[in-house]
Design an enzyme around this catalytic site. Structure first.
Site, PDB file in Angstrom:
ATOM      1  N   HIS A 157       0.812  -1.211   0.000  1.00  0.00           N
ATOM      2  CA  HIS A 157       0.000   0.000   0.000  1.00  0.00           C
ATOM      3  C   HIS A 157       0.851   1.269   0.000  1.00  0.00           C
ATOM      4  O   HIS A 157       0.385   2.318  -0.445  1.00  0.00           O
ATOM      5  CB  HIS A 157      -0.959  -0.020   1.187  1.00  0.00           C
ATOM      6  CG  HIS A 157      -2.115  -0.944   0.997  1.00  0.00           C
ATOM      7  ND1 HIS A 157      -3.377  -0.688   1.492  1.00  0.00           N
ATOM      8  CD2 HIS A 157      -2.215  -2.127   0.341  1.00  0.00           C
ATOM      9  CE1 HIS A 157      -4.193  -1.680   1.155  1.00  0.00           C
ATOM     10  NE2 HIS A 157      -3.501  -2.566   0.468  1.00  0.00           N
TER      11      HIS A 157
ATOM     12  N   HIS B  27      -1.891 -12.627  -1.746  1.00  0.00           N
ATOM     13  CA  HIS B  27      -2.928 -13.295  -0.966  1.00  0.00           C
ATOM     14  C   HIS B  27      -2.547 -14.726  -0.595  1.00  0.00           C
ATOM     15  O   HIS B  27      -3.374 -15.475  -0.078  1.00  0.00           O
ATOM     16  CB  HIS B  27      -4.254 -13.252  -1.722  1.00  0.00           C
ATOM     17  CG  HIS B  27      -4.826 -11.873  -1.806  1.00  0.00           C
ATOM     18  ND1 HIS B  27      -6.005 -11.578  -2.448  1.00  0.00           N
ATOM     19  CD2 HIS B  27      -4.371 -10.684  -1.322  1.00  0.00           C
ATOM     20  CE1 HIS B  27      -6.245 -10.278  -2.365  1.00  0.00           C
ATOM     21  NE2 HIS B  27      -5.261  -9.720  -1.687  1.00  0.00           N
TER      22      HIS B  27
END
Length: 740
Positions: A110, A272
């Site tokens: 991020h 993920h």
């Protein structure tokens, strides 16, 4: 196993969104307005961005050299400390599965993932995640905890490692601590000390999506689907759980970060593979973000009133997803599980859409993060299923099922690109783990030939001025080459001489036909000089040297004897070293320094001038002196006379300012030409000059007029020439990271 589409299209969603953000109310802007000049006069150019990141806000001092401090750093010790942190669980924010790896992967992602290719803004290169609005975006919920966990490491090493480097290095270390082999890492990011003023979208509420029009057309240059998100809503477009529709959003937003389909699929599937999301209870029990939190929370936000508020009770996104049975280990289980079940919709404890295997399959196969005796059911996000249900992503990811080594390689390369995309060429990278230059880093050859010295430079200047090229042609070509630079992601510039390559040689602003003729002449001068033996000059150096010689000659024409600084060492890139599609985004929509405005542009040219100046790291005085000087040097696009307020063009005079501020001229919008103004004699009405808004703003804007008055003064001729030369050199050298 069936491959039929398991998507329900008729559900409504709670107001949760990206994989780690709470559904809490947006902060409400308040204040007694109007309270600033911008509130009173919003259409005036905002020059404040050209004052940003002043030395007055930087505690490190003017002499601080990050590269020198970094050279003292024991990078292996730093790496050991960061990896040790991964399993040092803290009671105030316990680690899922006893390992913070997933949290730090997300933090680094991020930090870097705000980058957008259209204007180069965003990214992890300055440590901006520490400041508003990024530190309080809903998509960055709980990353305040990750940064606090890192603080003891930052405190230990102090100025030897920046926050900007540490925020992305932590994710790299996290991957390695979980068994993944990374592609490499480069340090070299310098911290900012105040928030970046970046246009993140038109919305005034979190998760607003006013940025779309027509058939879900995302407004440029934005790189996320909603305000406060990094990329996409993991529940699907606007919270509708449709994996196929979500794939469209994924493809668009990741492409705007310069990622292709393979890189995109690798990042999602690879990222993920680790960790989990957090949605143990109702999202309305989560408190305000860091910037809105009370002072006693000391900059930590999103305090939860659900249970203990941490660990098994943590709420970050409202989604409660664990993708694999091995969330702290690199393996292929994400893809195995994605393709191993048919999926059906369910809701998290917080009411967010997510997916579980049909008919209770897989129950108990996923470990609980805090109770080793408990088991969970596999879960997926809507955007995870996009990797299976979108035909292109499906082809890519299904192959990786049988070729995990290819998946690992693609994830390693994509992760490296994600973390470094905004850093510019590898000459800016520091540390022992920097791999070979990649195409997306815009590589240039090393300078292996003997560089030209002072005597060679004098000879070349003379030959350039005698080549038949005008002062205007030499100046315009050098400017076109160097002014492609943008400070946001350190791309473009004169090094590499890419102005002679696709796509730059065909950009409208560069006047391809004229440019081709000029380059042919410069190449002839280069060949004749290099054939003589001894030192060699690159075309990149010669283009800049031509502009330098022309500026000196123009100053001499005005009676000013100045020396314009020139540093050789640029090299010439090849077409094979140039990603054409990647360079297309550098094409300017406007360049006020050349009085160029692309047809159909809706934003006023004077506003775009400020943005161009920001890209060139210029201050308001530098912008002022450059525009005035370039007009005097007749460097306009198409050689129009707009703003050329002089009867002696190609002479470096302050005539632009003298005549602009002359009250004997009255200005009116042109009746025959769009975006042009006619200047007439105030007494007789006789035509005198033509101008654009970029020219006239230096007389209409009070701050720019004040600067123009300095250069229009009788005693300013020498200062004007010297200041122009200094600003010119600054632009020519913006990409000289090898010497700056």
């Amino acid at each position: 196993m069936s491959d039929s589409c398991p998507v329900a299209h008729d559900g409504n969603t709670a107001s949760t969104s990206e994989s780690e953000n709470p559904a809490i109310p947006s902060p409400t802007p308040t204040g007694n307005r109007p309270r600033t000049n911008r509130d009173w006069w919003p259409n005036q150019p905002d020059l404040s961005v050209l004052h940003a990141h002043s030395s007055k806000s930087n505690p490190m001092g003017a002499d601080f050299d990050y590269a020198q401090e970094f050279a003292k750093l024991d990078v292996e010790a730093l790496k050991r400390d960061v990896i040790a942190l991964m399993t040092a669980s803290q009671d105030w924010w316990p680690a899922d599965y006893g390992h913070y790896g997933g949290l730090f992967v997300r933090m680094s992602w991020h930090a870097a993932g705000t980058y957008r290719i259209a204007d180069g803004r965003g990214g992890g290169g300055q440590g901006a995640q520490r400041f508003a609005p990024l530190n309080s975006w809903p998509d960055n919920a709980s990353l305040d905890k990750a940064r606090r966990l890192l603080w003891p490491v930052k405190q230990k090493y102090g100025k030897q490692v920046s926050w900007a480097d540490l925020l992305v290095f932590a994710g790299n270390c996290a991957l390695e601590s979980m068994g993944f082999t990374t592609f490499g890492f480069g340090f070299g990011r310098e911290d900012i000390w105040e928030p970046e003023e970046i246009y993140w979208g038109p919305e005034d509420t979190w998760l607003g999506d006013e940025r779309y029009s027509g058939d879900r057309e995302l407004s440029g240059p934005l790189g996320a689907v909603q305000m406060g998100l990094i990329y996409v809503n993991p529940e699907g477009p606007n919270g509708q759980p449709d994996p196929v529709a979500a794939a469209r959003d994924i493809r668009e937003t990741f492409a705007r970060m310069a990622m292709n389909d393979v890189e995109t699929a690798a990042l999602i599937a690879g990222g993920h593979t680790f960790g989990k999301t957090h949605g143990a209870g109702p999202a309305d029990l989560v408190g305000p973000e860091p910037e809105g939190a009370p002072v006693e929370q000391q900059g930590l936000g999103w305090k939860s009133a659900f249970g203990t508020g941490v660990g098994k009770d943590a709420i970050t996104s409202g989604l409660e997803v664990v993708w694999t049975p091995t969330p702290t280990k690199w393996d292929n289980t994400f893809l195995e599980i994605l393709y191993g079940y048919d999926w059906e919709l369910t809701k998290s404890p917080a009411g967010a859409w997510q997916w579980i295997p049909k008919d209770g399959a897989g129950a108990g196969t996923i470990p609980d993060p805090f109770d080793s005796s408990a088991g969970r059911t596999p879960t997926m996000l809507t955007t995870d299923l996009s990797l299976r249900l979108d035909p292109t992503y499906e082809k890519i990811t299904r192959r990786w099922l049988d070729h995990p080594e290819e998946f690992a390689e693609e994830f390693a390369k994509a992760w490296y690109k994600l973390l470094h995309r905004d850093m510019g060429p590898v000459t800016r990278y520091l540390g022992p783990w920097v791999p070979e230059p990649q195409l997306w880093q815009d590589p240039v050859p090393s300078a292996d030939d003997q560089l030209i010295g002072d005597a060679d430079i004098a000879i070349l200047k003379s030959r350039l001025l005698d080549s038949g090229l005008s002062v205007s042609q030499l100046v315009s070509t050098a400017w076109a080459s160097a002014a492609s630079f943008r400070s946001t992601d350190m791309r473009g510039g004169a090094n590499g001489a890419r102005i002679r390559l696709e796509p730059q040689k065909n950009w409208e602003v560069n006047e391809p036909a004229t440019l081709s003729a000029v380059l042919q002449t410069l190449e002839r001068v280069q060949q004749e000089f290099n054939q003589a033996g001894g030192a060699k000059v690159s075309l990149a150096d010669l283009i800049v040297l031509g502009g330098t010689a022309a500026v000196e000659q123009a100053a001499k024409n005005a009676g000013q004897d100045i020396t314009v600084s020139f540093t050789p060492g640029r090299t010439d890139a090849t077409q094979e070293q140039t990603d054409v599609d990647s360079f297309e985004v550098l094409e300017p929509r406007a360049d006020g320094f050349r009085n160029y405005l692309k047809g159909g542009e809706k934003i006023p040219a004077e506003i775009l001038l400020v943005d161009r100046a920001y890209m060139l790291s210029l201050t308001p005085p530098e912008v002022t002196v450059l525009v005035g000087g370039l007009r005097a040097l007749n460097a306009n696009f198409g050689k129009t006379g707009h703003g050329v307020f002089t009867d002696r063009p190609e002479t470096l005079t302050n005539d632009f300012f003298v005549n602009l501020l002359d009250m004997g001229t009255e200005w009116k919008p042109s009746k025959t030409e769009e975006n042009v103004y006619d200047g007439v004699d105030r007494a007789t009405g006789d035509p005198k000059y033509t101008a654009t808004a970029v020219d006239l703003v230096f007389g209409s804007n009070s701050q720019l007029r004040a600067l123009s008055e300095v250069y229009a003064s009788e005693d300013a001729k020498q200062k004007f020439a010297e200041d122009f030369a200094a600003a010119w050199t600054k632009v020519m050298d913006l990409d000289r990271f090898d010497v700056n």
